[in-house]
Design a protein around this motif. Sequence first.
Motif, PDB file in Angstrom:
ATOM      1  N   SER B  55       0.849  -1.096   0.054  1.00  0.00           N
ATOM      2  CA  SER B  55       0.067   0.007  -0.080  1.00  0.00           C
ATOM      3  C   SER B  55       0.861   1.161   0.001  1.00  0.00           C
ATOM      4  O   SER B  55       0.236   2.172  -0.539  1.00  0.00           O
ATOM      5  N   GLN B  56       2.125   1.415   0.438  1.00  0.00           N
ATOM      6  CA  GLN B  56       3.015   2.144   0.329  1.00  0.00           C
ATOM      7  C   GLN B  56       3.078   2.599  -1.125  1.00  0.00           C
ATOM      8  O   GLN B  56       3.350   3.864  -1.446  1.00  0.00           O
ATOM      9  N   ILE B  57       3.395   1.728  -1.777  1.00  0.00           N
ATOM     10  CA  ILE B  57       3.500   1.902  -3.195  1.00  0.00           C
ATOM     11  C   ILE B  57       2.300   2.328  -3.831  1.00  0.00           C
ATOM     12  O   ILE B  57       2.247   3.396  -4.707  1.00  0.00           O
ATOM     13  N   THR B  61       0.116   6.699  -5.976  1.00  0.00           N
ATOM     14  CA  THR B  61      -0.957   7.105  -7.124  1.00  0.00           C
ATOM     15  C   THR B  61      -2.085   8.074  -6.742  1.00  0.00           C
ATOM     16  O   THR B  61      -2.828   8.646  -7.427  1.00  0.00           O
ATOM     17  N   GLU B  62      -2.545   8.036  -5.288  1.00  0.00           N
ATOM     18  CA  GLU B  62      -3.373   8.751  -4.788  1.00  0.00           C
ATOM     19  C   GLU B  62      -3.212   9.928  -4.069  1.00  0.00           C
ATOM     20  O   GLU B  62      -3.881  10.601  -3.366  1.00  0.00           O
ATOM     21  N   GLU B  66      -5.543  12.731  -2.050  1.00  0.00           N
ATOM     22  CA  GLU B  66      -5.410  12.557  -0.667  1.00  0.00           C
ATOM     23  C   GLU B  66      -4.878  13.583  -0.084  1.00  0.00           C
ATOM     24  O   GLU B  66      -5.162  14.110   1.090  1.00  0.00           O
ATOM     25  N   ASN B  67      -3.849  14.609  -0.615  1.00  0.00           N
ATOM     26  CA  ASN B  67      -3.290  15.638  -0.157  1.00  0.00           C
ATOM     27  C   ASN B  67      -4.351  16.733   0.343  1.00  0.00           C
ATOM     28  O   ASN B  67      -4.528  17.388   1.365  1.00  0.00           O
ATOM     29  N   ILE B 250     -12.449   5.250   2.368  1.00  0.00           N
ATOM     30  CA  ILE B 250     -11.470   5.842   3.689  1.00  0.00           C
ATOM     31  C   ILE B 250      -9.826   5.380   3.555  1.00  0.00           C
ATOM     32  O   ILE B 250      -9.750   3.977   3.478  1.00  0.00           O
ATOM     33  N   GLU B 251      -9.095   6.256   4.027  1.00  0.00           N
ATOM     34  CA  GLU B 251      -7.699   5.969   3.946  1.00  0.00           C
ATOM     35  C   GLU B 251      -6.920   6.386   5.338  1.00  0.00           C
ATOM     36  O   GLU B 251      -6.100   5.304   5.774  1.00  0.00           O
TER      37      GLU B 251
END
Lengths: 171, 279
Positions: B55-57, B61-62, B66-67, B250-251
């Motif tokens: 998921s770090q990789i 991409t998001e 996300e920012n 949700i992240e």
Amino acid sequence: MNQYSKIFRRFLLLAIIQVLLLKRIDINIGDEVYAKLFIYPLFVLLFPVNINRSLSIFLAFLMGIILDMFYDSPGLHSSALTFIAMIRRPVLLWLEPVDGYKTDNLTTIQTMGFNWYLAYSSIITFICLFVYFMAEAFAFVYISDVLIKTILSFIISEILIMLYMIILNPK
Amino acid sequence: MKNLIIFLTKYNSYFVFVFLEVICFYLIINYNNKQKEIFLYSSNQISGFVLDNYSQILQYTELKSENQRLKEENAQIIKNFFNQKYLEIPNYTPNDSVMKGINVISANICNKSIDKRNNRMTIDIGYKKGVHEGMGVIGDKGIVGVVTFVNKNYSSILPLNNTLSRTSVIIKNRGYFGLLKWEPYDYTHTTLTTIPKHAQIAVGDSIITSGFSTIFPRGIYIGKIEKIKYSNSSMYYDISVKLINNLALIENVYLIERPNKNEIFEIEKVENSDYEPIQ
């Protein structure tokens, strides 16, 4: 056909003894250590020598599921019973007398002798109990606890199984 | 093909054995709590490590969206900080001892499922960073679930979209309290039960946590009532609640903990024991 009706009757008898009688007996030593009384390995022990292997494994699994229903522990008894049904053939080959087994023969004290039967039932009962307690603990870190429980339960269960064989003398 | 059939018939007992043992272990893991916990714990150790790296990789991409979301969230937090309140709790003046000193830890979700009966989420921090079992998990808008298993670097969450999930909630401004459960497989909705039929409720009412449990403080937003069903056979309404958080997207989550949890436990243990005072 007679053979299978015998197996079916033994199935009922052993399940009733195990569920109605032995389930209620708890032997506690200390907080964590307890012994359980198992007579159901006899179900696998008393299969005819020449029974179809897949069938015997399936019957053992069925017995385990029935017991699990009463013990509220899905999978525990059935995994132990399935396992001993699997290893029964190698054990029989290992203990095979010089003149071999007579086909269609039940392995009982009368046909095979007391010492042979003690060895045979001990090996299988011990493995059954070990698999059961291992599945119950479900982690290798508890191995010492598992062994203590297995040995205690094994002594009592083995006495019970030999008593059953001597008193009821199944044919 | 012929060889395959010979192989299968020759060793059929082994296949029967393996098949039945797999069934046994499936039953053991699924229906026995202790074994299930051990299984989850050890599989979390392994899968957590793999999935975290994976998921770090994927997070790269998001990054952009996300920012943006994090900025909005930060703004909200700063706003709340100046208003001296935690999340949006209108019409509620917090009791000092309840609200003071709530512990908040931020975490990332590194694995989750949404399509099963008993869904789970895994987050990327464990007891090393101060997580322990029974902490509440909230997203940026409302609650997500409860921490159930913790190991060194990962924790497992029982989210709202799990059939085992039970959340004590109240209907805001009306005071009726009930239990929030989930029915498969729609992760955007949950079911609110035990609201009696004489209660005056309406579609669109907000659902917030009740604060009766030791996990969440009172007043955290969960969702809105979307549908009210009225069945003749039951004493209660059958209410469908639309969740404010989209559990699939949700992240980032925040773990919260009530400060005086142990005191509540202690007093409730006395309540529930068989202790009977002599009068």
